[in-house]
Each structure stands twice: as structure tokens, then as C-alpha cells.
Write an enzyme that holds these catalytic residues in place. Structure first.
Site, mmCIF file in Angstrom:
data_model
loop_
_atom_site.group_PDB
_atom_site.id
_atom_site.type_symbol
_atom_site.label_atom_id
_atom_site.label_comp_id
_atom_site.label_asym_id
_atom_site.label_seq_id
_atom_site.Cartn_x
_atom_site.Cartn_y
_atom_site.Cartn_z
ATOM 1 N N TYR A 96 0.840 -1.197 0.000
ATOM 2 C CA TYR A 96 0.000 0.000 0.000
ATOM 3 C C TYR A 96 0.883 1.258 0.000
ATOM 4 C CZ TYR A 96 -3.859 3.092 1.530
ATOM 5 O OH TYR A 96 -4.805 4.073 1.624
ATOM 6 N N CYS A 97 1.803 1.331 0.959
ATOM 7 C CA CYS A 97 2.667 2.507 1.077
ATOM 8 C C CYS A 97 3.677 2.588 -0.071
ATOM 9 C CB CYS A 97 3.378 2.501 2.421
ATOM 10 S SG CYS A 97 2.270 2.684 3.841
ATOM 11 N N VAL A 98 4.140 1.458 -0.557
ATOM 12 C CA VAL A 98 5.043 1.458 -1.710
ATOM 13 C C VAL A 98 4.349 2.100 -2.901
ATOM 14 C CG1 VAL A 98 6.236 0.017 -3.396
ATOM 15 C CG2 VAL A 98 6.431 -0.513 -0.965
ATOM 16 N N HIS A 101 3.891 6.051 -2.330
ATOM 17 C CA HIS A 101 5.083 6.892 -2.263
ATOM 18 C C HIS A 101 6.014 6.709 -3.459
ATOM 19 C CE1 HIS A 101 3.789 8.679 1.400
ATOM 20 N NE2 HIS A 101 3.349 7.484 1.753
#
Length: 325
Positions: A96-98, A101
């Protein structure tokens, strides 16, 4: 397409599991203040922040951590900070964060930051940036070691719904990149949390007065939540295990956590088990682990937040130590 992306991200609040977030239209008090700041400075009400809303102080601490490290302007460019965020997220296997960002970084620049990403991912002992940037970039590392764990518990693999149009990721990058180019003066989130001394293990932030001040307030907020969520013996056990941890994932077996909690009173074991898994193997948290804990939404958010921040502090300490080799 920007409106479609924003709408899709708002709807992704429905993808939050285990807790019911406060909806924007129903927010009051501290929750409403944080939501307004997030929309203004981050460009959208990000689900990784909003999921904390059942515990308003943890919500404010999470936003302050994200804002004063990643969002606020400083010595390091937003692009370099996004590279750190993406690298830490890859090291924690947080897709999700990969996605968010990496897309934001691509929306900001075509430049690559391989040395910085190697450092942030824990694979390089050399500090590949000027010394004055260290508090900011270590701060970003703390923020994402924290957020990756929380996201792995409460959210799925993608910030976009399954039915989002194919170009949505590209437009997500453009949307986030446009927001990330804006200047944001440091310190506006400090009003949301009570003043508190900075813990000794976060002394690396002393070169940046705002981040150092924020981390003291943030640590106190999460510690207070942890004290409500877990007994003192359970917290001490978790902190002792984290202090002795070298940051290496323990693997797929749960024998280590079963052994770790065996001497606790039976009533304390589910909470300590969940906290240890969140801190050291968030990919292993599942429905059964959460159900065994049995806390209400606020208590669950406070436990996960406390354990995640304790682990993030440890990981930042290891990363800081590597820069001194």
C-alpha cells in the site's frame, strides 16, 4: 481524473478493517482539527491517518509524525523524503505505502536516489546525504516504519479500489506530486499535542528543533495509549524484546511469540502477542489475533500504534547507528 482519484481515495476509507473510522462529516473536536489539517497539507484525507480516528490523540500523533517529517519543508527535498518513504516501505513489505510513495516520487521527479534508498532500506552503512538532512530523513524513516506496520494491520495491498481505471496509478502520482511541491512551514501540528520531553533514544533529532519537539509529544501520546491498552508487565515484555531485536523479520513461524508470552498471566497474553506481532512481524497479524485481543476500536488502535512506534524507534536507532560506522 484528479477528482476521480480523490474520490477513490476517500472511498478507500471503506477498506479499513477491524475499526470504524470517523467519517469526515461526523468529525468533531480534535478529530475535526486533524482532518482539516490533513486535507489542507497532504491534499486528501489519507486512510492510513484516518484509521486512527477512534483514538483521537493517536490520530493527532500520527499526523504530527507524518507532517513534521515528510510534509514540512526543510533541508531535504520532498523527493528525497519520498525516496526514503518508498524504500522503508519496501523493506517492510507494505505494498500500500510502496504504491503511494513510489507514485508520488514519480510525480515529483524522474531522478533516482539509489544510494539514499539503499541506506533507508537498511542495506548501506554510509550516509549518502548532507549531515544537516539526517534528522529529517531519520524522521521520515520513523514515520514509515510506524505507518507500514499500522497499514499492514488495518488496510489491504492497494490505496485504490479494485475497479479503479488502469491509468489511476499514474494520475495518483501526478495528483500527489502536485500537492507535494507546495511549501509547508514546520511546526503547525505541535498545537495538537501536549508538550513532553524527547526520549533519549530519539536524541538524533536534536539538530532539528521542530522534529525533536514533535517526537517528544508524539512518544508521550503513544505511550499513554499503550498504557491504556496493555498491562505494565505486557508492555515491559514487548519493550524488552524490541530492545534486543536486530530488526530481522522472525519468519513465518509463531513459535517465538508463543514462547515470549508464556510466563505472562493468561489475560495478558493476547494483547502481548498482538503487540509483538505488530512490532516485529506485522505481516502475521490476522483476524484470529485481533479477535483474541478483543479490545474496542480505541483500545485496538492504541495498542497497534504503541507497538508500531516502539518498533519504529528501534529501527531508526539501528539506522542511525549504521550512519556512524
Amino acid at each position: 481524473m484528479g477528482r476521480i482519484v480523490r474520490t477513490a481515495l476517500r472511498r478507500s476509507l471503506n477498506q479499513i478493517r477491524y475499526v470504524e473510522p470517523v467519517r469526515p462529516g461526523g468529525a468533531t473536536g480534535l478529530v475535526a482539527a486533524v482532518y482539516a489539517d490533513v486535507e489542507a497539507d497532504f491534499g486528501m484525507l489519507a486512510p492510513p491517518v484516518a484509521l486512527h480516528s477512534p483514538a483521537p490523540v493517536a490520530l493527532a500523533a500520527t499526523w504530527s509524525l507524518l507532517r513534521e517529517t515528510l510534509v514540512a519543508s526543510g533541508h531535504a527535498s520532498r523527493a528525497v523524503k519520498e525516496a526514503v518513504a518508498a524504500a522503508v516501505s519496501r523493506s517492510n513489505t507494505c505494498p500500500y505505502c510502496v504504491t503511494v510513495h513510489t507514485a508520488t516520487l514519480e510525480g515529483l521527479t524522474s531522478t533516482t536516489f539509489e544510494d539514499v534508498e539503499t541506506w533507508a532500506g537498511g542495506a548501506g552503512p554510509v550516509r549518502p546525504f548532507p549531515a544537516e538532512q539526517l534528522p529529517e530523513l531519520l524522521g521520515v524513516a520513523v514515520a514509515f516504519h510506524y505507518l507500514n506496520r499500522v497499514v499492514n494491520v488495518f488496510l489491504g495491498d492497494s490505496p485504490l479500489p479494485p475497479n479503479a481505471p488502469a491509468p489511476a496509478r499514474k494520475f495518483l502520482g501526478r495528483f500527489m506530486g502536485a500537492t507535494a511541491r507546495k511549501d509547508h512551514a514546520p511546526g503547525s501540528s505541535l498545537r495538537l499535542l501536549a508538550e513532553a520531553p524527547r526520549p533519549d533514544d530519539l536524541a538524533w533529532s536534536s539538530g532539528h528543533p521542530v522534529i525533536g519537539d514533535a517526537l517528544g509529544r508524539i512518544a508521550a501520546a503513544f505511550d499513554a495509549g499503550g498504557a491504556r491498552a496493555l498491562s505494565r508487565p505486557a508492555r515491559e515484555l514487548v519493550l524488552d524484546r524490541i530492545a534486543a531485536w536486530d530488526g530481522t523479520p522472525p519468519g513465518l513461524s509463531r513459535a517465538w511469540v508463543t514462547e515470549a508470552v508464556v510466563d505472562l498471566p493468561a489475560a495478558d497474553r493476547p494483547g502481548a502477542t498482538l503487540a509483538l506481532l505488530v512490532a516485529m512481524a506485522s505481516y502475521q497479524v490476522d483476524d484470529g489475533t485481533v479477535a483474541a485481543f478483543g479490545g474496542d476500536d480505541r483500545r485496538l488502535v492504541e495498542l497497534v500504534s504503541w507497538a508500531s512506534f516502539a518498533a519504529a524507534r528501534r529501527m531508526a536507532g539501528l539506522l542511525h547507528r549504521a550512519t556512524e560506522v
